[in-house]
Design an enzyme around this catalytic site. Sequence first.
Site, mmCIF file in Angstrom:
data_model
loop_
_atom_site.group_PDB
_atom_site.id
_atom_site.type_symbol
_atom_site.label_atom_id
_atom_site.label_comp_id
_atom_site.label_asym_id
_atom_site.label_seq_id
_atom_site.Cartn_x
_atom_site.Cartn_y
_atom_site.Cartn_z
ATOM 1 N N LEU A 1 0.744 -1.143 0.080
ATOM 2 C CA LEU A 1 0.120 -0.120 0.115
ATOM 3 C C LEU A 1 0.892 1.320 -0.196
ATOM 4 C CD1 LEU A 1 -2.649 -1.249 2.618
ATOM 5 C CD2 LEU A 1 -3.033 -1.097 -0.027
ATOM 6 N N HIS B 1 8.055 -3.961 7.608
ATOM 7 C CA HIS B 1 7.871 -2.548 7.632
ATOM 8 C C HIS B 1 8.320 -1.891 8.991
ATOM 9 C CE1 HIS B 1 5.568 -1.391 4.064
ATOM 10 N NE2 HIS B 1 4.654 -2.428 4.247
HETATM 11 O O1 LIG Z 1 1.276 -2.565 2.161
HETATM 12 C C1 LIG Z 1 1.204 -3.578 2.959
HETATM 13 O O2 LIG Z 1 1.873 -3.928 3.973
HETATM 14 C C2 LIG Z 1 -0.151 -4.401 2.616
HETATM 15 C C3 LIG Z 1 -0.136 -5.401 1.489
HETATM 16 C C4 LIG Z 1 0.294 -6.605 2.230
HETATM 17 C C5 LIG Z 1 0.956 -7.889 1.283
HETATM 18 C C6 LIG Z 1 1.917 -7.592 0.590
HETATM 19 C C7 LIG Z 1 2.211 -8.795 -0.090
HETATM 20 C C8 LIG Z 1 1.948 -9.844 0.193
HETATM 21 C C9 LIG Z 1 0.986 -10.064 1.208
HETATM 22 C C10 LIG Z 1 0.365 -9.260 1.959
HETATM 23 C C11 LIG Z 1 -0.897 -5.261 0.608
HETATM 24 O O3 LIG Z 1 -2.173 -5.922 1.173
HETATM 25 S S1 LIG Z 1 -0.519 -5.448 -1.034
HETATM 26 C C12 LIG Z 1 -1.936 -5.603 -1.689
HETATM 27 C C13 LIG Z 1 -2.231 -7.127 -2.108
HETATM 28 C C14 LIG Z 1 -3.613 -7.440 -1.770
HETATM 29 C C15 LIG Z 1 -3.900 -8.873 -2.025
HETATM 30 C C16 LIG Z 1 -2.888 -9.974 -2.218
HETATM 31 C C17 LIG Z 1 -1.435 -9.340 -2.265
HETATM 32 C C18 LIG Z 1 -1.351 -7.933 -2.310
HETATM 33 ZN ZN LIG Z 2 3.496 -3.079 2.857
#
Ligand SMILES: O=C(O)C[C@@H](Cc1ccccc1)[C@H](O)SCc1ccccc1
Ligand SMILES: [Zn+2]
Length: 166
Positions: A91, A136
């Site tokens: 995000l 993060h």
């Molecule tokens: O920015 C974030 O941390 C949220 C990410 C979490 C994530 C990233 C990579 C793999 C798994 C979770 C966001 O949800 S990225 C958008 C997304 C949505 C569904 C599946 C994968 C990534």
């Molecule tokens: Zn992220």
Amino acid sequence: VMHILEFPDPRLRTVAKPVAKVDDELRKLIDDMLETMYAAQGIGLAATQVNVHQRLLVLDVSEERDQPMVFINPEIVPLGDDTKTYDEGCLSVPGFYETVERPDRVRVKALDRDGNPFEMDCEGLLAVCLQHEIDHLDGKLFVDHISRLKRDRIKKKIEKLQKQQA
Ligand SMILES: O=C(O)C[C@@H](Cc1ccccc1)[C@H](O)SCc1ccccc1
Ligand SMILES: [Zn+2]
């Protein structure tokens, strides 16, 4: 909802500090983070991303988007040496996806929203998301796991987009 910091904002590089007290104020932050995550269609969100530098993350990897999970002061260790790749997004790096390799199974110890310690063995998308969110909290981004060339290209594209939006 809360504002989500975007790469290359240097505040995303802050190393978060352990949560001192799990109280009503923290639970309000947890609820605000969950609302922000769902609104942004994310499956995870770390406090760092909303400019709160405490070791706290929320996620929901369920299909129905109705199983929120909270990890306070999480600690993970890989289970075994097997790794898996996944096309990760973030995000805080909107619109970019890159293949990242990580351990495929992890054991996590954390406190829940009531401050009670728990332990879980995770695999699949939950393991990927947990590792992505804990990165993060350590000031790391998924673009740190790809080549500098690719990272610099993403940086230039995002800075161009941010100028257009300004
Ligand atoms: O920015 C974030 O941390 C949220 C990410 C979490 C994530 C990233 C990579 C793999 C798994 C979770 C966001 O949800 S990225 C958008 C997304 C949505 C569904 C599946 C994968 C990534
Ligand atoms: Zn992220």
